[in-house]
Structures are given as C-alpha cells and as structure tokens.
Design a protein around this motif. Structure first.
Motif, PDB file in Angstrom:
ATOM      1  N   UNK A 240       0.884  -1.127  -0.151  1.00  0.00           N
ATOM      2  CA  UNK A 240      -0.174   0.038  -0.402  1.00  0.00           C
ATOM      3  C   UNK A 240       0.893   1.366   0.041  1.00  0.00           C
ATOM      4  N   UNK A 241       0.488   2.321  -0.525  1.00  0.00           N
ATOM      5  CA  UNK A 241       1.314   3.520  -0.683  1.00  0.00           C
ATOM      6  C   UNK A 241       1.439   4.084   0.686  1.00  0.00           C
ATOM      7  N   UNK A 242       2.670   4.665   0.913  1.00  0.00           N
ATOM      8  CA  UNK A 242       2.603   5.441   2.166  1.00  0.00           C
ATOM      9  C   UNK A 242       2.246   6.918   1.950  1.00  0.00           C
ATOM     10  N   UNK A 243       0.801   7.106   2.352  1.00  0.00           N
ATOM     11  CA  UNK A 243       0.361   8.307   1.730  1.00  0.00           C
ATOM     12  C   UNK A 243      -0.725   8.835   2.946  1.00  0.00           C
ATOM     13  N   UNK A 244      -1.004  10.211   3.039  1.00  0.00           N
ATOM     14  CA  UNK A 244      -1.889  10.775   3.649  1.00  0.00           C
ATOM     15  C   UNK A 244      -3.282  10.144   3.536  1.00  0.00           C
ATOM     16  N   UNK A 245      -3.793   9.768   2.255  1.00  0.00           N
ATOM     17  CA  UNK A 245      -5.067   9.297   1.967  1.00  0.00           C
ATOM     18  C   UNK A 245      -5.215   7.700   2.486  1.00  0.00           C
ATOM     19  N   UNK A 246      -4.118   7.007   2.322  1.00  0.00           N
ATOM     20  CA  UNK A 246      -4.039   5.620   3.136  1.00  0.00           C
ATOM     21  C   UNK A 246      -4.391   5.991   4.582  1.00  0.00           C
ATOM     22  N   UNK A 247      -3.500   6.948   5.073  1.00  0.00           N
ATOM     23  CA  UNK A 247      -3.708   7.012   6.518  1.00  0.00           C
ATOM     24  C   UNK A 247      -5.383   7.452   7.040  1.00  0.00           C
ATOM     25  N   UNK A 248      -5.786   8.386   6.242  1.00  0.00           N
ATOM     26  CA  UNK A 248      -7.079   8.818   6.406  1.00  0.00           C
ATOM     27  C   UNK A 248      -8.037   7.495   6.425  1.00  0.00           C
ATOM     28  N   UNK A 249      -7.898   6.633   5.406  1.00  0.00           N
ATOM     29  CA  UNK A 249      -8.609   5.341   5.347  1.00  0.00           C
ATOM     30  C   UNK A 249      -8.706   4.798   6.578  1.00  0.00           C
ATOM     31  N   UNK A 250      -7.356   4.604   7.007  1.00  0.00           N
ATOM     32  CA  UNK A 250      -7.076   3.648   8.279  1.00  0.00           C
ATOM     33  C   UNK A 250      -7.688   4.420   9.538  1.00  0.00           C
ATOM     34  N   UNK A 251      -7.577   5.729   9.593  1.00  0.00           N
ATOM     35  CA  UNK A 251      -8.199   6.476  10.866  1.00  0.00           C
ATOM     36  C   UNK A 251      -9.766   6.245  10.737  1.00  0.00           C
ATOM     37  N   UNK A 252     -10.426   6.157   9.732  1.00  0.00           N
ATOM     38  CA  UNK A 252     -11.850   6.189   9.573  1.00  0.00           C
ATOM     39  C   UNK A 252     -12.211   4.520  10.014  1.00  0.00           C
ATOM     40  N   UNK A 253     -11.479   3.787   9.637  1.00  0.00           N
ATOM     41  CA  UNK A 253     -11.709   2.318   9.867  1.00  0.00           C
ATOM     42  C   UNK A 253     -11.680   2.015  11.258  1.00  0.00           C
ATOM     43  N   UNK A 254     -10.420   2.703  11.720  1.00  0.00           N
ATOM     44  CA  UNK A 254     -10.271   2.407  13.378  1.00  0.00           C
ATOM     45  C   UNK A 254     -11.561   3.040  14.299  1.00  0.00           C
ATOM     46  N   UNK A 255     -11.759   4.369  13.647  1.00  0.00           N
ATOM     47  CA  UNK A 255     -12.995   4.950  14.537  1.00  0.00           C
ATOM     48  C   UNK A 255     -14.184   4.236  14.589  1.00  0.00           C
ATOM     49  N   UNK A 256     -14.208   3.490  13.345  1.00  0.00           N
ATOM     50  CA  UNK A 256     -15.800   2.697  13.370  1.00  0.00           C
ATOM     51  C   UNK A 256     -15.540   1.611  14.390  1.00  0.00           C
ATOM     52  N   UNK A 257     -14.390   0.996  14.361  1.00  0.00           N
ATOM     53  CA  UNK A 257     -14.182  -0.121  15.350  1.00  0.00           C
ATOM     54  C   UNK A 257     -14.191   0.223  16.576  1.00  0.00           C
ATOM     55  N   UNK A 258     -13.411   1.134  17.007  1.00  0.00           N
ATOM     56  CA  UNK A 258     -13.541   2.037  18.499  1.00  0.00           C
ATOM     57  C   UNK A 258     -14.844   2.365  18.912  1.00  0.00           C
ATOM     58  N   UNK A 259     -15.670   2.661  17.815  1.00  0.00           N
ATOM     59  CA  UNK A 259     -16.995   3.354  18.471  1.00  0.00           C
ATOM     60  C   UNK A 259     -17.822   1.961  18.671  1.00  0.00           C
TER      61      UNK A 259
END
Length: 678
Positions: free
Chosen positions: A228-247
């Motif tokens: 996976x590219x080491x980019x801001x947008x990949x990091x954005x998707x990771x944050x969204x995914x983790x927030x869903x699981x944390x919720x």
C-alpha cells in the motif's frame, strides 16, 4: 453536597458548558493549525521552548512528588480504605484488570518507542560517548525511567482521587470532584467547568496525537506487507476504519468490548515478546534484563532528579524527559478516569500496588527484550538499521522484525497489535470523554451511547484534519504545553485527597469508641441463643418478616425518642423495590446519620443443606452505614439488642463528629457534613 443538579432531573444528559466549551476550543485549534500551519507551529514551538527552559526543573520535582504521595498513602493505615463502600468488591478479576491497565495506560506508543528510544539513547546519549557498553546500560536506564513507575504515579494519583470521591462519596466521576474538599460546592461553578474543560482538551489532544503517530506506523507496516502507498489518504482511510471499530467497542461498554480487546492484546503482546526472547540471543537477553532492572532500581533517585544542570542538553531534554513528563501529565485525566472506572471495590493499597507494579513489570520485560535486541544488532554492525530507527521511528519495529525468522508472520502480529491498540485507545477515550462531558445520575453509570459515538467521531475527525494538514507536530507540542497547567491541578488533587483521607482516618479511629457507657444486658446472647443463631439459615420471607416485626419497631422507638425529647428530625423508611429498612437522622449542618438493614443472600453451607430443600440460598440481615456494609448479621437479635446496636453506631458517629470538629484541617465530605446528602 448538593446533588440535585446531578441526580434529580431528567437522568443522564449532556453537560453543556463543558461539552460546548471544549468542542469550540478543539475546532478553533484544528482550524488554526490547518489554515495557518506555519504560523501556528511557530507560535506553539515558541511557547514549548519557554515552558521547557523555564519549568524543566519543576517537571522533575512534580513527577517525584506525585509518586511519593501515592506510595505514602498506600503504605499508611488508610491504604485499607476501599474505593467505594466498605462492602464493595472488585468488578474485574486480576488478569482482566491488569490487561485494561496495560492497554489504556501505554497502548500504541509502546510499539512506536520500544525500538527507537533504546537505539536513540544508545547512539546519542545526553552525556558521555555513544555506542559503548556504558551507553547501552544508560540507554535502558533512561528508557525504563521514561516508561516506568514515575509516569504511572501520575495515573495512580488521578485514578485514586476520582475513584475515592466518586465511589465512596458519590460525587460525579470527573476531575472537579477531587477538588471538593478545597472548594466545596463551588466545583459546580466556573472552577469545576474550567478544570473539566482542561481535562477534556488534554485527553482529546493526547489521544489524537497517539492515533496520529500510530497510524503513520501502521501505514508503514501495511506498505511493507501489501505494498500500500505510504500516503496521507491511506492514513485517512485507516483512521476512519479504526474509528468505526473503536465506536463499536465503546458502545459495547467496558465489560465486553474494552475488556475483551485488552485481554486479547495483552496475550498477543506477551506471545510476541516471548518469540523475540527465544529466537534471539536468549541468555544475553535474560542477563541484560536482570542488569537493566538492577541499574534502574539502584539509580532511580539519581535519574529522577538529574536535570543535567551543569551542561544541560536542552534539545535532548525537550525531546525526551521533559516531553515524557508533560505527556504523562497531560494523559493523566484520560487514563486516571479510566483506571477509576475499572477499579471500584479495590482498596487504595491494592489499587496503588496494582497500577504501579503490574504495567511497569510488563513494560520492563517488553522494553528490555526489544530494546536490548535492537541495541545488540547495532553493536554488531547494523549501523543503517540504527540510523533509520532514530530518523524514522515509525518503521523501527518493522525493520527489527524483518531481521528475525518468520518476519512475514511477526509483521502481521505487530500490525494487529497496532490496530487493537488503536481501538482500545479510541474506545476507552470515547468512554472517558463522554463521562467528562455528561451529567450522570450515578458514578457507576457510563454516558449514553450516542455520546460515546460522538466523541469517537470527534477524535477521528481531529486526527484526520491534522494528518491532512501536517499539523501533528503542533498537536504533540500542544500536549506538552498543556501538561504545565494540569500539573498544578494535580497538586490541588493531592491536597484535596489528603484532607479527605485524614477525615476518613479519624472516622475509622473512633469507630470502636463508646461515647457513653451503656448497659450490656441483653447485648450478649446466651450460649444457647448463639448456638441457635449459628445453626439458623433463614429464607427470604423469614428475613423480611423479622425486619418488619423486630427491626422496624426498634428503629421506630429510636425515631420517636429523638423526635419527642431532642427535637431531632428522624424518619424510618421501607423500600419495597429493593427491600431494606433505613433510619435517617438529620443532624443539620453535620449531615445525616443513616442506619440501614439489608437482606443479603448467601449460598447455603453444605452441612446445612437438607434433603428436598426448596432453595440453596439463605439470608443475613446486614447493617449498612454511610460508608457501606459493616459485615455483621442482625438476624434473631432481640429488639433490645437491635436498639443497643443502633445506639452504639449513633454514639460512635457523634464522637466522630466531635473529633472531626476538633481536628485541625478538617473537611466536610458529602454524607459526612454539609447538606448530608450522599
């Protein structure tokens, strides 16, 4: 204590001042760092430099003072006081409790720093020459210092204070409650709002910083594994995914989501560190661990006070020790409240020993095995690995795992650890922030589910905004700056807790004091009566019948006598939903004396079970005072004996009130004085 504002309206609800006050500040900060990134970072770095240069010595002293305070409290006689009523029992077993301590208090940062810090201290020590045997030993000393008992002393202080005031005196489970002995009812005004807003900001910024650091690390790991590219947008998707699981985890509550995830991560982390131990130079790592522990223990005092005054390495101090002390302090409200939430029923001594020793023990094992393995690689010639571990710390643990067997598997394990650490930080953070910004009817309650979802979303959005704008550096610096004002709040918490515990100790001291000698006739049962009671195992209906026919008339006699001759307001009440009897005596400004009798179910002893028995449960009639159960049974007492028992407890309470008035530095806690409400 004036609970009306918290308990007598429409149930659990939003605290508008704290919620909107903190939310506005979070939005303003995020917009400032996003729209004016360079000027914001310049201003923040200027303030950070001033704080570090001016108050570095203060951070060193403050952290030692917090630790010394909680150790002295736990070692004293008042260490036996429970964080809750006297009859309260711990909600979680030791393994579950230790797992949640570890996951909430350390989390993702342990993965980020376990390789990078030991290597950085080995290559670039604050004093002396790097890449030597002495530098290796000192590197592990410093790593233990930054992650050891000193920081956990801060968490212990906050957790102990919140649990004591909330679960023992039924104050709200927020930072303001710890200041009640100093400010009294004023904690419900601007003072309390300001303290709680500061706690919310520190918590949000601290969690967002850790999530931001961790998501960069996780992005690197996924890039190595899946390209996976080491980019801001990949990091954005990771944050969204983790927030869903944390919720989802936060919604499921402490008992299920957070507890299970913490236990899973503890087990996974233990497996990973054992793998590194056994596939690496096992004997060297075991010897190094023993040496590191010895160095840390023997040099702890010197390390804790070493400000490098004669030749201060300012950049190193700002990047490491002062940074860590401020970060621990800023995280104090978040982790402290979570520790309080999971520690109801433990004594102060159990809580202190557990929070100081259990996570630190695992930390020392983890840091020593991981750190010494990495240092050994650098000493054996892996110079490029050492340089990259210092310059790109997010990649350090992945590069380290690549040097070991089965790297494809261990890299996946590290990534899973990172994800679950993300989730446990996010869900416990959402829970804590929801409680901070809610008005709850009971300290044992958690905030409504919609509040937890909202705060999980806010944390995620703040992290996203700062990742996109490149403002994580500013956020890290802000966390350090915020540690300074909250460190002062911690000293107020120490004073408030000391005053309250001093009053509590006085109460325990006079429990056995008899104000006036009373006739003991009828108090001590005959041997036949004692034998009969010992072999009596009444059922529920028998217990209620005894309460109504014997206990209630005794309470009513006391009530009538007090009302007729002394003009004291007293009442006897019978709760039908949770059947128990209560005698409440209004002592005006000295609060309310409460004597309650509750039927308590217990399993029938094996020797008492009879063939064809309808139930395997019997009931005791236990006495409860304002501080909880007294652990004795009134069943089959004569009415005269119950009268004397009520009078004994009442006279002890009057003696306590008199001693409290005479004691210097007395404070009135809820239920002990003031309005008397508990």
């Amino acid at each position: 204590m004036g609970r009306q504002a918290w308990t007598k309206e429409s149930g659990d609800r939003l605290n508008p001042v704290v919620f909107f006050g903190s939310s506005i500040m979070i939005v303003v900060f995020a917009l400032w760092t996003m729209l004016f990134t360079e000027s914001a970072e310049g201003a923040i770095n200027t303030v950070l430099g001033w704080v570090s240069d001016t108050f570095g010595w203060y951070y060193f002293l403050a952290v030692v003072a917090y630790l010394l305070f909680v150790i002295v409290i736990a070692a004293s006689r008042i260490g036996d006081i429970r964080l809750g009523p006297d009859h309260a029992k711990p909600e979680f077993n030791l393994i579950s409790w230790a797992s949640m301590l570890f996951a909430a208090g350390i989390g993702i940062d342990l993965l980020f720093f376990c390789i990078s810090e030991p290597v950085a201290q080995f290559l670039n020590p604050p004093e002396g020459e790097g890449q030597t045997i002495e530098a290796a030993r000192h590197a592990m000393e410093l790593t233990f210092l930054h992650w050891g008992v000193s920081g956990w002393g801060i968490y212990t202080l906050v957790g102990m204070s919140l649990a004591y005031f909330s679960y023992r005196h039924k104050l709200p489970l927020t930072i303001r409650s710890a200041l009640y002995p100093i400010f009294g009812k004023r904690i419900y005004g601007p003072i309390g709002h300001a303290v709680d807003i500061a706690a919310v900001l520190g918590t949000v910024f601290g969690i967002a910083t850790s999530l931001g650091i961790g998501v960069i690390q996780l992005n690197y790991g996924l890039s190595e594994m899946f390209g996976l590219p080491d980019s801001t947008w990949v990091q954005v998707m990771l944050v969204l995914l983790i927030v869903v699981f944390a919720t989802l985890s936060a919604v499921s509550g402490v008992e299920r989501g957070i507890r299970r995830l913490s236990e899973f991560n503890m087990l996974l982390a233990a497996c990973l560190v054992l793998f590194v131990l056994f596939v690496g130079p096992t004997l060297f790592l075991l010897n190094a661990f023993v040496l590191n522990v010895g160095d840390y223990v023997s040099n702890f005092i010197g390390l804790s006070f070493n400000t490098y005054a004669y030749d201060p390495p300012k950049d190193w101090l700002n990047a490491w020790t002062i940074f860590f002390w401020a970060w621990w302090i800023a995280w104090g409200p978040f982790v402290g409240l979570f520790l309080a939430r999971i520690s109801r029923g433990r004594t102060i001594r159990q809580f202190t020993v557990g929070t100081l020793i259990l996570p630190m023990t695992f930390m020392m094992i983890w840091m020593s095995i991981m750190g010494n393995s990495a240092i050994l690689q650098v000493m054996e010639g892996a110079e490029e690995f050492g340089e990259l571990a210092v310059s790109t710390p997010a990649s350090s643990i992945y590069m380290f795992m690549e040097s070991l067997p089965w790297s494809a598997i261990t890299t996946v394990v590290v990534s899973i650890l990172a994800i679950v650490f993300f989730v446990t930080s996010g869900d416990s953070g959402a829970l804590v922030l929801s409680n901070f910004t809610s008005i709850l009817t009971d300290p044992n309650h958690d905030a409504p589910i919609w509040m937890r979802i909202l705060w999980a979303s806010i944390i995620g959005l703040l992290t996203l905004a700062l990742l996109i704008a490149g403002g994580l550096g500013a956020l890290q610096s802000t966390v350090v700056i915020m540690g300074l004002p909250f460190s002062v709040v911690l000293f107020f918490m120490m004073v408030g807790l000391f005053w309250a515990l001093k009053t509590e100790a006085l109460k325990h001291k006079v429990r056995a004091v008899q104000a006036m000698p009373v006739g003991r006739e009828g108090k001590t049962p005959s041997w036949r009566q004692r034998l009969e009671r010992a072999m009596s195992f009444p059922g529920y209906k028998s217990a209620l019948r005894f309460m109504d026919k014997t206990v209630r008339p005794a309470m009513e006699e006391i009530r009538d006598e007090l009302s007729d001759k002394d003009g004291v307001t007293a009442e006897v009440t019978r709760d039908e939903e949770e059947p128990h009897l209560s005698l409440d005596v209004d002592l005006g400004s000295d609060g309310i004396f409460t004597y309650q009798v509750w039927p308590k179910p217990l399993p029938m002893p094996a020797f008492a079970l009879r063939p064809h028995a309808e139930t395997d449960t019997y009931y005791r009639l236990e006495v409860y005072l304002i501080n909880g159960g007294q652990d004795y049974d009134l069943m089959d007492y004569r009415q005269s004996q119950i009268l004397e028992d009520i009078l004994d407890q009442y006279e002890r309470h009057l003696v306590y009130l008199q001693r409290r008035r005479e004691a210097p530095g007395d404070v009135s806690m809820p239920g002990q004085g003031d309005s008397g409400e508990a």
